[in-house]
Design a protein around this motif. Structure first.
Motif, PDB file in Angstrom:
ATOM      1  N   GLU A   1       0.784  -1.243   0.000  1.00 23.45           N
ATOM      2  CA  GLU A   1       0.000   0.000   0.000  1.00 23.45           C
ATOM      3  C   GLU A   1       0.813   1.289   0.000  1.00 23.45           C
ATOM      4  OE1 GLU A   1      -3.159  -0.076  -0.347  1.00 23.45           O
ATOM      5  OE2 GLU A   1      -3.430  -2.240  -0.097  1.00 23.45           O
ATOM      6  N   ALA A   2       2.121   1.198   0.026  1.00 21.34           N
ATOM      7  CA  ALA A   2       2.936   2.412   0.145  1.00 21.34           C
ATOM      8  C   ALA A   2       2.678   3.383  -0.996  1.00 21.34           C
ATOM      9  CB  ALA A   2       4.417   2.039   0.188  1.00 21.34           C
ATOM     10  N   ARG A   3       2.593   4.653  -0.662  1.00 22.93           N
ATOM     11  CA  ARG A   3       2.481   5.682  -1.698  1.00 22.93           C
ATOM     12  C   ARG A   3       3.802   5.805  -2.465  1.00 22.93           C
ATOM     13  NH1 ARG A   3       0.646  10.470   2.221  1.00 22.93           N
ATOM     14  NH2 ARG A   3       2.040   9.246   3.539  1.00 22.93           N
ATOM     15  N   ASP A   4       3.684   6.153  -3.709  1.00 23.89           N
ATOM     16  CA  ASP A   4       4.877   6.324  -4.536  1.00 23.89           C
ATOM     17  C   ASP A   4       5.365   7.758  -4.406  1.00 23.89           C
ATOM     18  OD1 ASP A   4       6.891   6.125  -6.371  1.00 23.89           O
ATOM     19  OD2 ASP A   4       5.578   6.379  -8.102  1.00 23.89           O
ATOM     20  N   LEU A   5       6.065   8.044  -3.326  1.00 28.13           N
ATOM     21  CA  LEU A   5       6.555   9.393  -3.092  1.00 28.13           C
ATOM     22  C   LEU A   5       7.965   9.539  -3.652  1.00 28.13           C
ATOM     23  CD1 LEU A   5       5.278   9.714   0.583  1.00 28.13           C
ATOM     24  CD2 LEU A   5       4.204  10.592  -1.500  1.00 28.13           C
ATOM     25  N   PRO A   6       8.270  10.709  -4.204  1.00 24.86           N
ATOM     26  CA  PRO A   6       9.554  10.870  -4.920  1.00 24.86           C
ATOM     27  C   PRO A   6      10.774  10.611  -4.053  1.00 24.86           C
ATOM     28  CG  PRO A   6       8.449  12.991  -4.607  1.00 24.86           C
ATOM     29  CD  PRO A   6       7.462  11.934  -4.246  1.00 24.86           C
ATOM     30  N   TRP A   7      10.686  10.960  -2.775  1.00 25.27           N
ATOM     31  CA  TRP A   7      11.857  10.760  -1.904  1.00 25.27           C
ATOM     32  C   TRP A   7      11.969   9.320  -1.437  1.00 25.27           C
ATOM     33  CZ3 TRP A   7       8.134  14.569  -1.016  1.00 25.27           C
ATOM     34  CH2 TRP A   7       7.100  14.227  -0.138  1.00 25.27           C
ATOM     35  N   ARG A   8      11.026   8.468  -1.857  1.00 26.54           N
ATOM     36  CA  ARG A   8      11.145   7.047  -1.538  1.00 26.54           C
ATOM     37  C   ARG A   8      11.712   6.252  -2.699  1.00 26.54           C
ATOM     38  NH1 ARG A   8       5.265   5.932   1.160  1.00 26.54           N
ATOM     39  NH2 ARG A   8       5.744   6.657   3.275  1.00 26.54           N
ATOM     40  N   ARG A   9      11.871   6.878  -3.838  1.00 23.59           N
ATOM     41  CA  ARG A   9      12.349   6.166  -5.014  1.00 23.59           C
ATOM     42  C   ARG A   9      13.815   5.777  -4.859  1.00 23.59           C
ATOM     43  NH1 ARG A   9       9.410   7.351 -10.545  1.00 23.59           N
ATOM     44  NH2 ARG A   9       7.306   6.999  -9.753  1.00 23.59           N
ATOM     45  N   ALA A  10      14.170   4.706  -5.537  1.00 22.26           N
ATOM     46  CA  ALA A  10      15.531   4.178  -5.419  1.00 22.26           C
ATOM     47  C   ALA A  10      16.568   5.184  -5.893  1.00 22.26           C
ATOM     48  CB  ALA A  10      15.650   2.879  -6.212  1.00 22.26           C
ATOM     49  N   ASP A  11      16.193   6.047  -6.837  1.00 18.04           N
ATOM     50  CA  ASP A  11      17.179   6.990  -7.378  1.00 18.04           C
ATOM     51  C   ASP A  11      17.261   8.273  -6.554  1.00 18.04           C
ATOM     52  OD1 ASP A  11      14.737   8.036  -7.981  1.00 18.04           O
ATOM     53  OD2 ASP A  11      15.180   8.480 -10.082  1.00 18.04           O
ATOM     54  N   CYS A  12      16.528   8.359  -5.463  1.00 21.85           N
ATOM     55  CA  CYS A  12      16.599   9.553  -4.631  1.00 21.85           C
ATOM     56  C   CYS A  12      17.890   9.529  -3.812  1.00 21.85           C
ATOM     57  CB  CYS A  12      15.387   9.635  -3.704  1.00 21.85           C
ATOM     58  SG  CYS A  12      15.353  11.163  -2.732  1.00 21.85           S
ATOM     59  N   THR A  13      18.595  10.650  -3.815  1.00 21.73           N
ATOM     60  CA  THR A  13      19.865  10.739  -3.092  1.00 21.73           C
ATOM     61  C   THR A  13      19.630  10.979  -1.602  1.00 21.73           C
ATOM     62  OG1 THR A  13      19.955  13.131  -3.381  1.00 21.73           O
ATOM     63  CG2 THR A  13      20.940  11.769  -5.132  1.00 21.73           C
ATOM     64  N   PRO A  14      20.661  10.733  -0.780  1.00 15.76           N
ATOM     65  CA  PRO A  14      20.548  11.072   0.647  1.00 15.76           C
ATOM     66  C   PRO A  14      20.174  12.538   0.857  1.00 15.76           C
ATOM     67  CG  PRO A  14      22.454   9.683   0.301  1.00 15.76           C
ATOM     68  CD  PRO A  14      21.906   9.994  -1.070  1.00 15.76           C
TER      69      PRO A  14
END
Length: 312
Positions: free
Chosen positions: A31-44
């Motif tokens: 059920e997780a929302r697809d938030l941009p800061w959760r994406r694999a390509d998001c940097t620290p």
DNA sequence: AATTCGGGGTC
DNA sequence: GACCCAGAATT
């Protein structure tokens, strides 16, 4: 399920608790929302920026500002080379502009002290390095370690506190202040395996945000419904609310916000005291608020002759 | 432990 | 209108 390594947790967690934790993780995977800061390509850095913006501010309002921010300042170095005024202006109406100020300071410290890389990956020093940065407290330090670096951390925000309070203790809402007792209990629930610990932290937070909400809990959708102590007790304690909300209209907080909004929009210094849009503010209060904004270094008197202010 | 610090969506 | 939101810093 693989046995965790020898290092035993401080507090043993019963199989029953582990099952509840796993139920939340399974729910989150689905059920997780697809938030941009959760994406694999998001940097620290992207994670850090999101966490600062999300302090006391809902996801829906953060997302568009976060996107603009990351396009403009994709690295700490990029933000560090800009000005505080630009940062506060780009912050827009997210509220608590001191967060923008601290985030800008944070970027500069990251460049100076950490070579431009967000700290926190180090298993021993990571926590302390993050806590030493401006605007980063217990919650954000743990969140960055977990969500940016995939480390096991005790992430404890208002959502997770509410979920644990309800499901395990039958309490409708968390106490005003976090006690050591509460923290220890929460820590004991965090799985030993880092990947699971991260999933639990993100999942319980998401559960609190989407299902186990403060006002009207949607228990029929909850993966913990059959185990929840609070639900079993009939969801008591929601009606009592002697919280005493702070007045907003006419408060210094509102006036500070209005002054800052004027200066955010302005392309040149403004004599704030002579402004029509602030006519309804008592002169004494206006002066006090301007003074406090100057003290906070959010604004500055740039033209003494004209009494004109600009963003610090 | 108590205060201060924005702003807007939602009930 | 009151309430709530991925809190932190200061006193």
């Amino acid at each position: 399920m693989p046995k965790p390594p020898q290092a035993a947790p401080l507090t043993r967690v019963a199989p029953h608790d582990e099952a509840m934790v796993e139920a939340v993780i399974d729910w989150f995977v689905a059920e997780a929302r697809d938030l941009p800061w959760r994406r694999a390509d998001c940097t620290p850095w992207g994670v850090l920026v999101s966490e600062i913006m999300l302090q006391q501010t809902p996801v829906a309002r953060v997302e568009p500002v976060w996107r603009e921010w990351m396009l403009r300042w994709p690295t700490p170095a990029a933000l560090a080379e800009s000005t505080q005024a630009d940062a506060v202006r780009a912050w827009g109406r997210l509220g608590y502009p001191r967060r923008a100020q601290r985030l800008w300071e944070c970027a500069r410290v990251i460049v100076e002290r950490h070579g431009g890389d967000v700290p926190g990956a180090d298993p021993d020093l990571g926590e302390a390095e993050l806590l030493a940065l401006p605007g980063i407290g217990d919650y954000t330090a743990a969140a960055v370690r977990a969500f940016a670096f995939g480390e096991r951390a005790v992430v404890l925000d208002t959502n997770i506190r509410r979920v644990i309070g309800r499901a395990w203790h039958g309490q409708a809402l968390p106490a005003a202040h976090l006690t050591k007792r509460e923290r220890d209990f929460a820590a004991a629930l965090v799985p030993e395996v880092a990947t699971e610990a991260v999933a639990w932290s993100a999942g319980s937070m998401e559960l609190g945000a989407l299902v186990c909400t403060a006002r009207v809990a949607r228990c029929e959708e909850c993966p913990l419904a059959t185990e929840c102590v609070w639900l079993a007790a009939g969801k008591p304690g929601l009606e009592e609310a002697p919280k005493r909300t702070q007045a907003w209209h006419g408060s210094d907080r509102q006036v500070r916000g209005r002054v800052l909004a004027v200066l955010r929009e302005a392309s040149a210094p403004v004599n704030v005291t002579g402004l029509a849009v602030l006519e309804d503010v008592e002169p004494g209060q206006l002066d006090r608020c301007i003074g406090s904004l100057v003290d906070d270094r959010l604004i500055a008197l740039v033209d003494e002759q004209k009494g004109a202010y600009a963003l610090g």
